[in-house]
Design a protein around this motif. Structure first.
Motif, PDB file in Angstrom:
ATOM      1  N   UNK A 151       0.839  -1.191   0.000  1.00 29.34           N
ATOM      2  CA  UNK A 151       0.000   0.000   0.000  1.00 29.34           C
ATOM      3  C   UNK A 151       0.878   1.246   0.000  1.00 29.34           C
ATOM      4  N   UNK A 152       1.229   1.707  -1.182  1.00 26.62           N
ATOM      5  CA  UNK A 152       2.019   2.925  -1.335  1.00 26.62           C
ATOM      6  C   UNK A 152       1.378   3.776  -2.422  1.00 26.62           C
ATOM      7  N   UNK A 153       1.836   5.006  -2.522  1.00 26.32           N
ATOM      8  CA  UNK A 153       1.292   5.913  -3.527  1.00 26.32           C
ATOM      9  C   UNK A 153       1.606   5.408  -4.936  1.00 26.32           C
ATOM     10  N   UNK A 154       0.754   5.793  -5.848  1.00 26.75           N
ATOM     11  CA  UNK A 154       0.905   5.369  -7.241  1.00 26.75           C
ATOM     12  C   UNK A 154       2.196   5.925  -7.853  1.00 26.75           C
ATOM     13  N   UNK A 155       2.559   7.155  -7.514  1.00 24.36           N
ATOM     14  CA  UNK A 155       3.764   7.750  -8.091  1.00 24.36           C
ATOM     15  C   UNK A 155       5.013   7.040  -7.595  1.00 24.36           C
ATOM     16  N   UNK A 156       4.976   6.489  -6.375  1.00 22.04           N
ATOM     17  CA  UNK A 156       6.138   5.740  -5.877  1.00 22.04           C
ATOM     18  C   UNK A 156       6.303   4.454  -6.680  1.00 22.04           C
ATOM     19  N   UNK A 157       5.181   3.792  -6.962  1.00 23.15           N
ATOM     20  CA  UNK A 157       5.237   2.569  -7.781  1.00 23.15           C
ATOM     21  C   UNK A 157       5.759   2.878  -9.187  1.00 23.15           C
ATOM     22  N   UNK A 158       5.234   3.951  -9.766  1.00 20.59           N
ATOM     23  CA  UNK A 158       5.669   4.332 -11.115  1.00 20.59           C
ATOM     24  C   UNK A 158       7.154   4.688 -11.140  1.00 20.59           C
ATOM     25  N   UNK A 159       7.577   5.461 -10.157  1.00 23.34           N
ATOM     26  CA  UNK A 159       8.979   5.845 -10.091  1.00 23.34           C
ATOM     27  C   UNK A 159       9.874   4.628  -9.835  1.00 23.34           C
ATOM     28  N   UNK A 160       9.362   3.663  -9.079  1.00 12.87           N
ATOM     29  CA  UNK A 160      10.119   2.427  -8.856  1.00 12.87           C
ATOM     30  C   UNK A 160      10.341   1.678 -10.160  1.00 12.87           C
TER      31      UNK A 160
ATOM     32  N   UNK B  86      10.182   2.830 -13.246  1.00 16.79           N
ATOM     33  CA  UNK B  86      11.022   3.623 -14.155  1.00 16.79           C
ATOM     34  C   UNK B  86      12.484   3.549 -13.729  1.00 16.79           C
ATOM     35  N   UNK B  87      12.758   3.670 -12.431  1.00 17.32           N
ATOM     36  CA  UNK B  87      14.154   3.624 -11.979  1.00 17.32           C
ATOM     37  C   UNK B  87      14.741   2.223 -12.112  1.00 17.32           C
ATOM     38  N   UNK B  88      13.918   1.202 -11.968  1.00 20.91           N
ATOM     39  CA  UNK B  88      14.407  -0.166 -12.170  1.00 20.91           C
ATOM     40  C   UNK B  88      14.806  -0.379 -13.628  1.00 20.91           C
ATOM     41  N   UNK B  89      13.974   0.069 -14.540  1.00 26.11           N
ATOM     42  CA  UNK B  89      14.309  -0.053 -15.968  1.00 26.11           C
ATOM     43  C   UNK B  89      15.504   0.826 -16.324  1.00 26.11           C
ATOM     44  N   UNK B  90      15.561   2.015 -15.716  1.00 24.59           N
ATOM     45  CA  UNK B  90      16.690   2.904 -15.989  1.00 24.59           C
ATOM     46  C   UNK B  90      17.989   2.357 -15.424  1.00 24.59           C
ATOM     47  N   UNK B  91      17.906   1.517 -14.431  1.00 14.04           N
ATOM     48  CA  UNK B  91      19.098   0.879 -13.884  1.00 14.04           C
ATOM     49  C   UNK B  91      19.512  -0.338 -14.706  1.00 14.04           C
ATOM     50  N   UNK B  92      18.537  -1.019 -15.278  1.00 14.98           N
ATOM     51  CA  UNK B  92      18.821  -2.231 -16.056  1.00 14.98           C
ATOM     52  C   UNK B  92      19.513  -1.902 -17.374  1.00 14.98           C
ATOM     53  N   UNK B  93      19.163  -0.784 -17.978  1.00 16.03           N
ATOM     54  CA  UNK B  93      19.709  -0.420 -19.295  1.00 16.03           C
ATOM     55  C   UNK B  93      21.219  -0.189 -19.260  1.00 16.03           C
ATOM     56  N   UNK B  94      21.766   0.661 -18.365  1.00 16.70           N
ATOM     57  CA  UNK B  94      23.227   0.822 -18.371  1.00 16.70           C
ATOM     58  C   UNK B  94      23.966  -0.431 -17.927  1.00 16.70           C
ATOM     59  N   UNK B  95      23.314  -1.228 -17.103  1.00 11.75           N
ATOM     60  CA  UNK B  95      23.943  -2.467 -16.669  1.00 11.75           C
ATOM     61  C   UNK B  95      24.093  -3.442 -17.847  1.00 11.75           C
ATOM     62  N   UNK B  96      23.055  -3.563 -18.641  1.00  9.63           N
ATOM     63  CA  UNK B  96      23.131  -4.429 -19.820  1.00  9.63           C
ATOM     64  C   UNK B  96      24.084  -3.857 -20.871  1.00  9.63           C
ATOM     65  N   UNK B  97      24.112  -2.542 -21.002  1.00  8.65           N
ATOM     66  CA  UNK B  97      25.054  -1.921 -21.936  1.00  8.65           C
ATOM     67  C   UNK B  97      26.486  -2.248 -21.526  1.00  8.65           C
TER      68      UNK B  97
ATOM     69  N   UNK C 160      19.389   3.789  -6.010  1.00  5.22           N
ATOM     70  CA  UNK C 160      18.175   4.607  -6.004  1.00  5.22           C
ATOM     71  C   UNK C 160      16.924   3.728  -5.987  1.00  5.22           C
ATOM     72  N   UNK C 161      16.897   2.716  -6.826  1.00  6.70           N
ATOM     73  CA  UNK C 161      15.677   1.909  -6.834  1.00  6.70           C
ATOM     74  C   UNK C 161      15.608   0.981  -5.637  1.00  6.70           C
ATOM     75  N   UNK C 162      16.715   0.636  -5.021  1.00 11.24           N
ATOM     76  CA  UNK C 162      16.649  -0.141  -3.788  1.00 11.24           C
ATOM     77  C   UNK C 162      16.112   0.712  -2.634  1.00 11.24           C
ATOM     78  N   UNK C 163      16.413   1.995  -2.650  1.00 10.73           N
ATOM     79  CA  UNK C 163      15.828   2.885  -1.647  1.00 10.73           C
ATOM     80  C   UNK C 163      14.319   2.996  -1.878  1.00 10.73           C
TER      81      UNK C 163
END
Length: 160
Positions: free
Chosen positions: A59-68, A70-81, A132-135
């Motif tokens: 039970x968290x705000x919708x923007x926290x879920x969305x930001x989670x 987005x930040x997870x995908x943004x973290x996966x991209x440079x890692x795969x690169x 960031x996404x772990x926080x």
């Protein structure tokens, strides 16, 4: 006699240059292999976070879920690169240096020097976004806050 000494000197300097280039090649292979292993670990953690975390249970705000997400995908991209770049450099760099035409050893090492900065910055960017996404994940499960902060301190220690 003088010409023979000149050829011997030229040959010994060429052998010394090849030895130095070989040591440079080994250095870059070790460097990129280490980043390859670390980026693979990070990409694995991030892929698990993308595929196996069920955010509807918390039970968290919708923007926290969305930001989670987005930040997870943004973290996966440079890692795969970083993972793909280092894999290609470890495989194709020595092949170009050994089996390429004349001057290919210099060309391979110069290319690795250029890619060294990009790999380093992509890996650091991946680490920062991972923290960031772990926080943000700690916002989902408050019991993990202490664990997340300890993990962030470990990453900061590793970076310094």
């Amino acid at each position: 006699m003088l010409q023979a000494k000149q050829k011997k000197l030229l040959q010994s300097s060429n052998q010394l240059l090849i030895y130095i280039r070989t040591m440079e090649l080994e250095y870059f292979l070790n460097y990129f292999s280490q980043y390859n292993a670390l980026a693979g670990l990070l990409a694995g953690f991030q892929l698990v976070s993308i595929t196996q975390v069920v955010v509807q249970e918390y039970d968290v705000h919708r923007w926290v879920k969305t930001f989670y997400w987005v930040s997870t995908a943004a973290s996966f991209i440079p890692s795969m690169h970083c993972l793909l770049t280092t894999s290609l450099l470890v495989v194709y760099g020595p092949n170009l240096a050994i089996r390429g035409p004349l001057g290919s050893m210099k060309r391979a090492i110069d290319g690795m020097v250029i890619e060294q900065k990009e790999v380093f910055f992509m890996f650091i960017w991946s680490l920062i976004t991972f923290c960031k996404y772990m926080i943000l994940f700690s916002a989902y499960i408050p019991a993990l806050v202490v664990l997340i902060h300890c993990m962030c301190f470990v990453y900061l220690y590793l970076l310094c």
